[in-house]
Design an enzyme around this catalytic site. Structure first.
Site, PDB file in Angstrom:
ATOM      1  N   TYR A  32      -6.172 -39.127  26.185  1.00  0.00           N
ATOM      2  CA  TYR A  32      -5.151 -38.534  27.064  1.00  0.00           C
ATOM      3  C   TYR A  32      -5.117 -39.331  28.382  1.00  0.00           C
ATOM      4  O   TYR A  32      -4.051 -39.758  28.833  1.00  0.00           O
ATOM      5  CB  TYR A  32      -5.478 -37.058  27.339  1.00  0.00           C
ATOM      6  CG  TYR A  32      -4.464 -36.370  28.224  1.00  0.00           C
ATOM      7  CD1 TYR A  32      -4.620 -36.359  29.615  1.00  0.00           C
ATOM      8  CD2 TYR A  32      -3.325 -35.776  27.683  1.00  0.00           C
ATOM      9  CE1 TYR A  32      -3.671 -35.755  30.430  1.00  0.00           C
ATOM     10  CE2 TYR A  32      -2.377 -35.163  28.504  1.00  0.00           C
ATOM     11  CZ  TYR A  32      -2.558 -35.163  29.876  1.00  0.00           C
ATOM     12  OH  TYR A  32      -1.619 -34.580  30.681  1.00  0.00           O
ATOM     13  N   SER A  78       6.577  -4.153  42.397  1.00  0.00           N
ATOM     14  CA  SER A  78       5.111  -4.006  42.344  1.00  0.00           C
ATOM     15  C   SER A  78       4.827  -2.860  41.370  1.00  0.00           C
ATOM     16  O   SER A  78       5.753  -2.269  40.820  1.00  0.00           O
ATOM     17  CB  SER A  78       4.572  -3.687  43.739  1.00  0.00           C
ATOM     18  OG  SER A  78       5.333  -2.629  44.269  1.00  0.00           O
ATOM     19  N   LEU A  79       3.551  -2.594  41.136  1.00  0.00           N
ATOM     20  CA  LEU A  79       3.197  -1.589  40.136  1.00  0.00           C
ATOM     21  C   LEU A  79       2.613  -0.365  40.821  1.00  0.00           C
ATOM     22  O   LEU A  79       1.853  -0.489  41.786  1.00  0.00           O
ATOM     23  CB  LEU A  79       2.137  -2.152  39.171  1.00  0.00           C
ATOM     24  CG  LEU A  79       2.613  -3.263  38.244  1.00  0.00           C
ATOM     25  CD1 LEU A  79       1.421  -3.884  37.538  1.00  0.00           C
ATOM     26  CD2 LEU A  79       3.616  -2.720  37.238  1.00  0.00           C
ATOM     27  N   GLU A 108      -2.353  -4.788  29.131  1.00  0.00           N
ATOM     28  CA  GLU A 108      -2.613  -6.197  29.470  1.00  0.00           C
ATOM     29  C   GLU A 108      -3.623  -6.267  30.615  1.00  0.00           C
ATOM     30  O   GLU A 108      -3.652  -5.375  31.458  1.00  0.00           O
ATOM     31  CB  GLU A 108      -1.316  -6.876  29.943  1.00  0.00           C
ATOM     32  CG  GLU A 108      -0.200  -6.827  28.934  1.00  0.00           C
ATOM     33  CD  GLU A 108       1.122  -7.328  29.502  1.00  0.00           C
ATOM     34  OE1 GLU A 108       1.148  -7.808  30.655  1.00  0.00           O
ATOM     35  OE2 GLU A 108       2.123  -7.228  28.800  1.00  0.00           O
ATOM     36  N   LYS A 110      -4.944  -7.226  34.135  1.00  0.00           N
ATOM     37  CA  LYS A 110      -4.247  -7.486  35.404  1.00  0.00           C
ATOM     38  C   LYS A 110      -5.028  -8.570  36.141  1.00  0.00           C
ATOM     39  O   LYS A 110      -6.083  -8.333  36.701  1.00  0.00           O
ATOM     40  CB  LYS A 110      -4.174  -6.210  36.243  1.00  0.00           C
ATOM     41  CG  LYS A 110      -3.285  -6.358  37.469  1.00  0.00           C
ATOM     42  CD  LYS A 110      -3.072  -5.026  38.174  1.00  0.00           C
ATOM     43  CE  LYS A 110      -2.152  -5.161  39.371  1.00  0.00           C
ATOM     44  NZ  LYS A 110      -2.657  -6.115  40.388  1.00  0.00           N
TER      45      LYS A 110
HETATM   46  C1  LIG Z   1       6.479  -5.482  34.769  1.00  0.00           C
HETATM   47  O1  LIG Z   1       5.991  -5.816  36.055  1.00  0.00           O
HETATM   48  C2  LIG Z   1       4.725  -6.305  36.137  1.00  0.00           C
HETATM   49  N1  LIG Z   1       3.998  -6.601  35.038  1.00  0.00           N
HETATM   50  C3  LIG Z   1       2.739  -7.099  35.173  1.00  0.00           C
HETATM   51  N2  LIG Z   1       1.997  -7.398  34.074  1.00  0.00           N
HETATM   52  C4  LIG Z   1       0.753  -7.897  34.215  1.00  0.00           C
HETATM   53  N3  LIG Z   1       0.038  -8.190  33.098  1.00  0.00           N
HETATM   54  N4  LIG Z   1       0.194  -8.123  35.431  1.00  0.00           N
HETATM   55  C5  LIG Z   1       0.891  -7.834  36.554  1.00  0.00           C
HETATM   56  N5  LIG Z   1       0.317  -8.062  37.753  1.00  0.00           N
HETATM   57  C6  LIG Z   1       2.201  -7.305  36.472  1.00  0.00           C
HETATM   58  N6  LIG Z   1       2.940  -7.012  37.587  1.00  0.00           N
HETATM   59  C7  LIG Z   1       4.186  -6.515  37.441  1.00  0.00           C
HETATM   60  C8  LIG Z   1       5.013  -6.194  38.655  1.00  0.00           C
END
Ligand SMILES: COc1nc2nc(N)nc(N)c2nc1C
Length: 308
Positions: A32, A78-79, A108, A110
């Protein structure tokens, strides 16, 4: 020489995808490196063949004088947070009230990094931006081009926007801080600050030297494609050549979600990167539509935060 340049670019994109996205290199590193050196020389000889999506941009070099502002096509939300099992059960109750009794979730990891948006035009990486205040972010395309797991060319010539988390793996963080201590420089407090600090440098060779990585977690406009669920969207992103996190898990009930979350509380230290929680999302895009979003965050997702 143009044909040779194009061949080398395509070959190096493929080898880079195998190494940095699939983690399954098909050639030794030396091969590579040899091909990359050959391409760098060719592009020096024939600058007209050096394109912004050439693998040679990975080494950085451009020094910007500022970051342009970028307005997101759709806000980067944001969540909402959940801090214990009852918060998760309350979330599940609200979801089933709004979207009907049968709901499937996707869980998932984070990633504790920096939220970024990547826009592709006809399969080529065209614009990368920070979240900023959710409506307006900063154009950090030049720095993001140096992240080797971000594809500069997709495996299909589609135009779309994806979002994800740029981060610095734990080992890279430890090595960087050792270097800083040797130089009597202020070390970074944590990998998230180190990743954010690296992507805020105007000299792109700094970002290129920081071994940053990324996991993409969604498309900003999945509705336009005939995709019915978030998990299908992630599989489609895999096929396009994006790096997604394969620890994701579909759960049919909130009790399954709670088991999954509890499993990660103790497995967390084994990961090569920091996570600050688990994100739980309604899988069906139709049910996501039904639930909608508040001004700040989706009603169809929640972040379970680990105790700090
Ligand atoms: C649908 O919106 C989101 N999805 C997410 N998914 C993952 N895995 N991690 C995040 N930090 C995240 N943040 C947001 C605003």
């Amino acid at each position: 020489a143009e044909t040779k340049t194009k061949e080398l670019q395509t070959l190096l994109h493929q080898y880079g995808y195998e190494y940095y996205v699939l983690d399954k290199p098909s050639v030794p590193d030396a091969e590579y490196d040899r091909l990359l050196r050959e391409l760098i020389e060719l592009e020096e000889q024939y600058p007209q063949f050096r394109t912004p999506d050439s693998p040679t941009v990975r080494v950085g070099g451009a020094v910007l004088d500022m970051f342009e502002k970028v307005r997101h096509k759709s806000p980067m939300l944001s969540l909402g947070n959940a801090f214990n099992e009852d918060d998760l059960r309350d979330f599940d109750r609200r979801v089933r009230q709004g979207a009907g009794e049968s709901v499937e979730y996707v869980c998932e990891l984070k990633i504790d990094g920096l939220a970024v948006s990547l826009t592709y035009e006809d399969g080529r990486f065209a614009l990368g931006a920070t979240r900023g205040d959710g409506t307006t972010g900063e154009d950090i395309t030049a720095n993001l081009r140096t992240i080797k797991s971000i594809p500069l060319r997709l495996r299909e010539n589609v135009s779309l926007e994806v979002r994800g988390e740029a981060f610095m793996p734990k080992r890279s963080f430890e090595n960087l801080n050792k270097l800083k201590e040797e130089r009597d420089e202020e070390p970074f407090a944590n990998p998230r600050n180190a990743a954010a600090g690296s992507l805020r440098q105007l000299d792109t060779s700094i970002a290129a030297s920081r071994n940053l990585d990324i996991f993409l977690y969604g498309m900003a406009d999945a509705a336009d494609l005939d995709i019915d669920s978030h998990s299908e969207a992630l599989d489609y992103m895999d096929r396009l050549g994006f790096k997604t996190n394969n620890e994701r898990r579909k759960c049919s009930t909130i009790e399954e979600v709670i088991d999954y979350v509890n499993g990660w509380v103790e497995r967390r230290p084994n990961l090569d990167y920091d996570i600050d929680g688990i994100v739980i999302k309604v899988d069906s895009l139709e049910q996501q539509e039904q639930l909608g979003t508040t001004a700040r965050s989706p009603r169809w997702a929640v972040a379970y935060k680990f105790p700090a």
